[in-house]
Write an enzyme that holds these catalytic residues in place. Sequence first.
Site, PDB file in Angstrom:
ATOM      1  CG  ASP A   1      -1.662   1.245   1.427  1.00 39.82           C
ATOM      2  OD1 ASP A   1      -2.424   1.602   0.509  1.00 39.82           O
ATOM      3  OD2 ASP A   1      -1.486   1.912   2.474  1.00 39.82           O
TER       4      ASP A   1
ATOM      5  CG  ASP B   1      -1.582   7.541  -0.234  1.00 41.88           C
ATOM      6  OD1 ASP B   1      -0.576   8.220  -0.467  1.00 41.88           O
ATOM      7  OD2 ASP B   1      -2.454   7.285  -1.087  1.00 41.88           O
TER       8      ASP B   1
HETATM    9 MG   LIG Z   1      -3.032   3.240   3.264  1.00 41.58          MG
END
Ligand SMILES: [Mg+2]
Length: 155
Positions: free
Chosen positions: A9, A11
Amino acid sequence: MSRKAVFLDKDGTLIENHPFNRSPEHIEWLPGTIEGLRLLHHAGYTLIVVSNQGGVAPERFAVEDLLREELGLRAELAKFQVPLMGYYCWPHHPEGTVPSFNVDCSCRKPNPGLLIQAADELHVDLTNSWMIGDILHDVAAGRAAGCRTITHERQ
Ligand SMILES: [Mg+2]
């Protein structure tokens, strides 16, 4: 031959999550991230970013902003000889205002579609791979794709 991969992932996992700001000038790596990616790369893992980018559909930022951010991230990692094999950002969101992105699809995490697509295109063995993220959607997507998963809680 199939690769083992770590799906990442973006962010809140690789970089600080600045909602709706995708300018490369504002990339803020989380502590230890680049060193961690370097270690995973040297351990033989292919590194692949998989990121929901639901801000495109409601016009909070544009696809071009995502591309500029990707170039910024790749350039920084290249300084440390850390390659990203794949970079998958998904712009669809069911509550958007841009018709072409206003879609409810199987790629948006917690659905596993993006991981499955990446695995198919990049010849990844999902059962020998990991998904790392900061929220349970990441874990759910990784598990549904057949990966092992890691999540973390920020202090
Ligand atoms: Mg995230």
